[in-house]
Scaffold this active site. Sequence first.
Site, PDB file in Angstrom:
ATOM      1  N   GLU A 170      40.748  39.769  33.256  1.00 26.20           N
ATOM      2  CA  GLU A 170      41.919  39.950  34.121  1.00 26.20           C
ATOM      3  C   GLU A 170      41.561  40.263  35.567  1.00 26.20           C
ATOM      4  OE1 GLU A 170      41.196  44.087  32.361  1.00 26.20           O
ATOM      5  OE2 GLU A 170      40.999  41.997  31.753  1.00 26.20           O
ATOM      6  N   CYS A 201      37.166  41.323  30.033  1.00 29.72           N
ATOM      7  CA  CYS A 201      38.423  40.817  29.463  1.00 29.72           C
ATOM      8  C   CYS A 201      39.080  39.736  30.292  1.00 29.72           C
ATOM      9  CB  CYS A 201      39.386  41.979  29.272  1.00 29.72           C
ATOM     10  SG  CYS A 201      38.786  43.209  28.119  1.00 29.72           S
ATOM     11  N   ASN A 237      35.455  40.534  34.890  1.00 28.92           N
ATOM     12  CA  ASN A 237      35.180  41.641  33.977  1.00 28.92           C
ATOM     13  C   ASN A 237      35.245  41.115  32.537  1.00 28.92           C
ATOM     14  OD1 ASN A 237      38.042  41.281  33.854  1.00 28.92           O
ATOM     15  ND2 ASN A 237      38.249  43.354  33.088  1.00 28.92           N
TER      16      ASN A 237
END
Length: 598
Positions: free
Chosen positions: A290, A288, A286
Site C-alpha cells: 500500500e 503489503c 512495503n
Amino acid sequence: MEHDAFASDISRTIWDSRYRQPGETRVEDSWERVAHALAAVERRPADWRGRFREALEGFRFLPGGRVLAGAGTDRVVTLFNCFVMGRIEDSMDGIFDALKEGALTMQQGGGVGYDFSTLRPSGTPARHTGTIASGPVSFMRIWDAMCATILSTGARRGAMMATLRVDHPDIEAFVDAKREAGELTRFNLSVLAGDDFMAAVADDAEWPLLFPVEALEEGEGEILERDWPGFDAPVACRVVRRVSARRLWSRIMRATFDHAEPGVLFVDRVNRANNLWYRERITATNPCGEIPLPPYGACDLGSVNLTRFVRDPFTPAARLDLDAVARTAAVAVRMLDDVIDVSRFPLAAQAEQARGTRRVGLGLTGLADALIMLGLRYDSEPAREQAAAAMRTITHAAYRASIELAREKGPFPFLERDAYLDGEFVRSLPGDIRDGIARHGIRNSHLTAIAPTGTISLLADNVSSGLEPVFRFSFTRRVIERDGRRASHSISDHAWRLWQERHPGEPLPAAFVQADELGPEAHLGMQAALQPLVDSAISKTINVPEDLPFERFEAIYRRAHALGLKGCTTFRPNPVTGAVLEATETATPCCDIERESD
C-alpha cells in the site's frame, strides 16, 4: 460498573498479546500512553493529549500496530511499520551491506522491501572481476534465512517484499521461485510491469530481457536505453535474449494462479501518480504493497474505523457521519506527523528520508461492515459511491490538516512547490487545497494509503479489514497468546454480531455478503472506486474460487491495469499455500496470505 471497551475475547487477546505494556490493565491505559507520547512533541502537549486520546477512544482511529505497541515505551523499536531499503549494489560488499541494513531494521520491528533488479542475472560474468553471478533469486534465499534468524531471537515479526523488473533476464526464475512449498516463505513477491510490457502483451510482441552494459563483461549484442534503478538518466543496456511478451505474461499469471504469487505492480502508474515525481523513481513497496516508497522510505500508517461513524445502523435512517469522519481524520494526520518526530529509526538514512518527506498513510478500515450497517451490498454501485465519499472525505480533510500543520510547523523539507502542484494527484484536488499549498506549503508529501489492517481490525472488535469485503461472518482462528502458545478463538464479524444482538432470530438483510459470494469484478470495482482518491496505494487481495478458469483469472490483471490500478494481488486456494484459513493458522510468523500490517 466500569465500561469494558472489548466486546469480544479475541480483541482482548490481541491487545494483551500484541499491544499491552507492563502496568496497563485496560486498553484505555494504552490509549493514554500513546496519546501522551505523541503529544509530547507538540507546543501545547496537554491540549493535544486530550484530543489524541479522544480520537483513539472507541477505536475510532487505529494507528499502525508499531505505534500502538511502541509509543511511550523505553524499548528500542521503530514506530514505523515498514521500510523500503536502499539500492543493492551489485558486489559482495554491497549485497551484504544491504543484508545487514535489513537485519538491523527487522530487529527493531520494521518490515522491509527490496528491489533486486540491480543484481546481475545468473550465469553472467562481471566486467572487472570475471566472477559468475548466481542471480537475484539465490541472494533472496540469504535474506529469507536472515529473516528466520532474526525471528528466532524473539524480535517482532517483520515481513519482506521482493520486486524484480519484468525485463530482467532472471524474471522467469523469480516468477517460479515459490513453486516449491517452503521456498522464500518470508517474502512476498511482485513483478514490476510497465505500460510498455502490457502493450507488448496486448500486441503479442517480442520482449527484450536486458541489463546495464557497464555491469557486464564486454561483448556483442543489441543495446537499448532504459531507466534503471540507481541511475539518474536512461542507461545503455545489453539485450541478453528476447521472449514472447504474451508467453512471459502467461507464465507470471500461471504462477500466481497456482501458488498466489507473484503479485503485479504497475510501476509506471505508480511513478506517474507519485506526488514526489520530481525527485523519486520508485521500484519497490512495503511488504503489503500500500506504500510505494523510494530507497529508505518508511510507512507511517493509520486507519479511520468507519463502523464508529455509522448513525442509526440497520434502519432506513442509517447514515455515515462524514463530518465526524473529517474531524477524526484531521486529528489523525497530526498524530501520524508526530510519530515521525517521536520514532527511533534503525538507520540514519531512514530518518533523513522520513523527516525530509514526512510521508504518512492515513486510510480506512471497517468499510464492508459500515456498508452492511448502511444497508448497502458491497458489490453495488451505491456501495462504491458511499465508499468513495468516505475516502474523499478522509483525503481532503487530511490535505487540509497538513496545510494547517505547514502554517504552524513548516512544510516538509523536500517540497518544491511548483513541481509538487504540477503532480498528477495534486492536480486532482479541490481548488482550495491547491491554493492552500501554493500559499503555505504542506507538511506531508503524501497523506493517504489503505492498508490491510488485519490485526488492528481484530483489536477493534473484528471489524472488516481495510476495504476488503467481510471474509466470513464467523470462523475459528488460532492466535499466538502472550505466553507464545497458539489458542483457537471463535470469531464473529462485527456487523453480523451487532445485527444478532439487535434483531435476534431475524434473517440477515441482503446487504450481508461474504467474500466468497463476490466475483472478481466486485473487488476490482471497489479498488478502482477508491484508488483515484488515494495518493499512495491500496493493499487489496482478490479472493477467487479454486475452480475459476485460468482465462478468467488472467483477465483480472489485465482489467486491473485498464482501470488504472497501481497493482493487483489475488489469492486462489492451492496445494502450496492451502486455503486462506489454513494459511492464517499455519503461516510463518513473518508474512502470511492476509499480508497483515499489524
